[in-house]
Enzyme design. Structure first.
Site, PDB file in Angstrom:
ATOM      1  N   CYS A 163      36.367   4.593  41.637  1.00  0.00           N
ATOM      2  CA  CYS A 163      34.981   4.815  41.211  1.00  0.00           C
ATOM      3  C   CYS A 163      34.343   3.593  40.548  1.00  0.00           C
ATOM      4  CB  CYS A 163      34.934   5.995  40.254  1.00  0.00           C
ATOM      5  SG  CYS A 163      35.832   7.431  40.861  1.00  0.00           S
ATOM      6  N   HIS A 295      29.231   6.517  32.746  1.00  0.00           N
ATOM      7  CA  HIS A 295      30.052   6.967  33.870  1.00  0.00           C
ATOM      8  C   HIS A 295      29.851   8.467  34.048  1.00  0.00           C
ATOM      9  CE1 HIS A 295      33.108   6.685  36.887  1.00  0.00           C
ATOM     10  NE2 HIS A 295      33.890   7.547  36.268  1.00  0.00           N
ATOM     11  N   GLU A 306      34.333   8.877  26.888  1.00  0.00           N
ATOM     12  CA  GLU A 306      33.282   7.863  27.007  1.00  0.00           C
ATOM     13  C   GLU A 306      32.397   7.841  25.767  1.00  0.00           C
ATOM     14  OE1 GLU A 306      30.147   6.072  30.274  1.00  0.00           O
ATOM     15  OE2 GLU A 306      30.897   8.118  30.560  1.00  0.00           O
ATOM     16  N   LYS A 327      24.655  10.729  37.564  1.00  0.00           N
ATOM     17  CA  LYS A 327      25.518  11.547  38.430  1.00  0.00           C
ATOM     18  C   LYS A 327      25.120  13.016  38.371  1.00  0.00           C
ATOM     19  CE  LYS A 327      29.712   8.664  38.475  1.00  0.00           C
ATOM     20  NZ  LYS A 327      29.314   7.586  37.536  1.00  0.00           N
ATOM     21  N   HIS A 332      28.748  12.381  42.048  1.00  0.00           N
ATOM     22  CA  HIS A 332      29.693  11.264  42.000  1.00  0.00           C
ATOM     23  C   HIS A 332      29.904  10.785  43.431  1.00  0.00           C
ATOM     24  CE1 HIS A 332      32.603   8.484  40.853  1.00  0.00           C
ATOM     25  NE2 HIS A 332      33.284   9.178  39.953  1.00  0.00           N
ATOM     26  N   PHE A 391      40.005   6.183  38.403  1.00  0.00           N
ATOM     27  CA  PHE A 391      41.406   6.536  38.487  1.00  0.00           C
ATOM     28  C   PHE A 391      42.230   5.251  38.615  1.00  0.00           C
ATOM     29  CE2 PHE A 391      41.329  11.144  40.364  1.00  0.00           C
ATOM     30  CZ  PHE A 391      40.839  11.601  39.155  1.00  0.00           C
TER      31      PHE A 391
END
Length: 403
Positions: A163, A295, A306, A327, A332, A391
């Site tokens: 991502c 994010h 975050e 998002k 996403h 990830f």
């Protein structure tokens, strides 16, 4: 000697919010979500059937011989790159082709092609795969297809870091310019993950929302997968001025880090390190930043972590930041997310509008920033940062400011 300044002179994008930058930004400003029931892809027995899909592609004018060599994620990249090149007023010819390149990120691969082949081989009993399977599937295909479509013979390569892929691609494109390897770079990200196999994998992780994406809201229950592409034309300030280009914003800096911890669970330290490195690279103090495009995936853990990381980096100034997760609207889009969020940051700077976090319903004490709930906010945005955490613990943060 001062390092070259890197500026953005064109942007292109498409996602569920629209198939051009003006359409995407208009939806973001309005807080309009593109999330809904997936209707264009066969989903078979999936439990979760929502996503953010592009219902109809714009007229792209590509011939069938080229289209047959492209997976959908490459096609999205080519369309978005074309819009960015047109906005930048960039002409590519023999005099400059060797000095123009492309770096394009993707978090997945040519998933549509892979699924079609597996289904054909294992279910329908086809004796062989398509002859273009490998060139369509490979993660570097979008960069190659953009290069071939627009005649770019400078540095051309793909970037994949889940991502964070778009942010890494934009940062590496800026590096090519600063190192003198190119004068202009097309950079961003693309992904088309709305296929059965990919969604089945996310379903197994139990990370998908049941209704919609609600970042930072106490009742959030997961992320939503979308498709799209976001691209920018990057060039040195001097090169842009010399050719009379309109400068949209400056890509002021980038910060990267690795969590070195867990393949899926993020840490606070890794994202905080990337944000600090980004501010240092851009020559910005925490109080210089007005907007953080988070994010903000809508999962319980990500949004809390975050929030904590932003507070560690910005200290008391965190309470004066405007934060939002777009998002909540475009979902996403994996490797494309950073490219779309770049559009949000640049337009926030240009128009003095912070796009909202849509679908927000309930305050969460663990997410206690100003997350711009549901309605866009007017405020001066001198500088903005865009967070990308992936990830594998791979983090990339970009800083933009008015040029």
């Amino acid at each position: 000697m001062a390092r070259p300044r890197i500026v953005i002179t064109g942007m292109g994008g498409l996602c569920a919010l629209g198939t051009s930058v003006p359409a995407i930004w208009g939806a973001m400003r309005a807080g309009r979500s593109g999330i809904g029931e997936i209707t264009t892809a066969p989903l078979h027995e999936l439990k979760v059937r929502i996503g953010a899909e592009i219902k109809e592609l714009p007229d792209h004018g590509l011939d069938k011989k080229r289209l047959v060599t492209m997976d959908r994620f490459s096609l999205l990249a080519v369309i978005a790159a074309g819009e960015a090149i047109r906005q930048a007023g960039l002409s590519v010819d023999e005099s400059n082709t060797a000095r123009i390149g492309a770096t394009i990120g993707t978090g997945i691969f040519g998933a549509e092609t892979a699924e079609d082949n597996y289904r054909g081989l294992f279910i329908e009993g086809r004796p062989r795969a398509s002859v273009f399977t490998v060139p369509r599937v490979m993660p570097g295909a979008p960069a190659g297809q953009v290069s071939m479509s627009y005649g770019l013979r400078g540095p051309v390569f793909g970037v994949t870091s889940a991502c964070a892929s778009s942010n890494h691609a934009l940062a590496l494109a800026a590096d090519q310019l600063r190192l003198g390897r190119a004068d202009v770079m097309i950079a961003g990200g693309t992904d088309a993950p709305l296929v059965y196999g990919v969604l089945k994998g996310w379903e197994a992780l139990r990370a998908l929302a049941r209704e919609t994406c609600r970042p930072f809201s106490a009742d959030r229950d997961g992320l939503v997968i979308g498709e799209g592409a976001g691209m920018a034309v990057l060039e040195t300030y001097d090169h842009a001025v010399a050719r009379g280009a309109t400068i949209l914003a400056e890509l002021a800096g980038a910060g990267m880090s690795g969590d070195a911890s867990d393949i899926v669970a993020p840490t606070v330290e890794g994202p905080a390190a990337a944000m600090r490195a980004c501010l240092a690279d851009a020559g910005l103090k925490p109080e210089d930043v007005d907007y953080v495009n988070a994010h903000g995936t809508g999962t319980k853990a990500n949004d809390e972590i975050e929030t904590t990381a932003i507070r560690r980096v910005f200290g008391a100034h965190a309470d004066r930041l405007s934060v939002s997760s777009t998002k909540s609207m475009h979902a996403h889009c994996m490797g494309a997310s950073g490219g779309l969020e770049m559009i949000a940051c640049v337009m926030a700077i240009r128009e003095g509008i912070v796009p909202p976090t849509a679908n927000y319903r309930e305050k969460d004490a663990a997410c206690d920033l100003d997350v711009t709930p549901n309605v866009a906010k007017e405020r001066e945005v001198r500088a903005a940062i865009s967070n990308g955490f992936a990830f594998g613990g791979t983090n990339a943060v970009l800083a933009f400011k008015a040029a």
